[in-house]
Design an enzyme around this catalytic site. Structure first.
Site: not given
Ligand code: DGL
Length: 238
Positions: A181, A72
């Site tokens: 993301c 993440c």
């Molecule tokens: N997959 C997360 C990232 O890479 C998502 C973050 C979220 O939950 O807003 O930032």
């Protein structure tokens, strides 16, 4: 003996990372923690997010992992430094927007899509400062709500948000789009519609290579010959 690799995200986004790691390390055993209960991570304060992430890390450590992949960008850019301080005996590999990759490959106009948390983080601005050459243009675009819509498979919302955020960049000679993301590669087909002539870049292959390198240098690669397992833990909203 701690022999598993822990991977976590605020839901299913990190599965795009796990897929790349599994490709180059197929014999390792994995625990994937989808923290859907706390999705989205991208709009939490630094302190709230750290407390959430700490809970996930503690859970993975209780499951005897040898390395934790923060799949993440938001949790990495905001928490990894403090995690390394608070857990000096644990190995962490993080995920950052692949701004360095875009700059090293000499793209002229790069659009970085990420959560407001990632875009607002010091680390993201540092990455731009460190890697951007004078002739390069980098636009940081926070996509509030997009990770959450992807997490909920809410197609109507996803389409609406993409139009809202991306329409104005369609004809702006964007030659690379950084998927900052881990939820965004899930909708890469939809993104391609706005950026037919651009390359989409995500950092997942880089993360996978880094995991392999860290395990190798710490002599922690599994010696199993058979295919590894994946255990899933999913936290759900009440
Ligand atoms: N997959 C997360 C990232 O890479 C998502 C973050 C979220 O939950 O807003 O930032």
């Amino acid at each position: 003996m701690n022999n598993k690799i822990g991977v976590f995200d605020s839901g299913k986004g990190g599965l795009t990372t796990l897929k790349e790691i599994k490709k180059i390390l197929p014999n390792e055993d994995y625990i994937y923690y989808a923290d859907s209960k706390n999705n989205p991570y991208g709009n939490k304060t630094d302190e709230a997010l750290y407390n959430i992430v700490k809970e996930v890390v503690d859970k993975l450590i209780s499951k005897e992992v040898k390395l934790i992949v923060i799949a993440c960008n938001t949790a990495t850019t905001k928490c990894i430094e403090k995690l390394r301080q608070d857990y000096p005996n644990m190995l962490f590999v993080g995920t950052e927007p692949a701004i360095k990759v875009a700059c090293d490959n000499n793209y002229k106009n790069t659009l970085v899509l990420a959560t407001p948390g990632t875009i607002g983080s010091e680390r993201t601005h540092e990455l731009v400062k460190k890697n951007k050459k004078d002739e390069q243009n980098i636009i940081l675009l926070p996509c509030e709500g997009l990770a959450e819509a992807i997490e909920n498979s809410d197609e109507v919302k996803i389409n609406k948000l993409l139009d809202k955020y991306l329409k104005e960049y369609e004809n702006k000679n964007i030659d690379s789009v950084v998927l900052g993301c881990t939820h965004y590669p899930i909708i890469s087909d939809k993104l391609k519609v706005y950026f037919r002539n651009s390359d989409l870049i995500d950092g997942n292959i880089g993360v996978a290579n880094r995991v392999k390198y860290i395990l190798e240098t710490n002599n922690l690669l599994t010696d199993k010959k058979e295919n590894g397992t994946i255990e899933f833990i999913i936290s759900k909203k009440d």
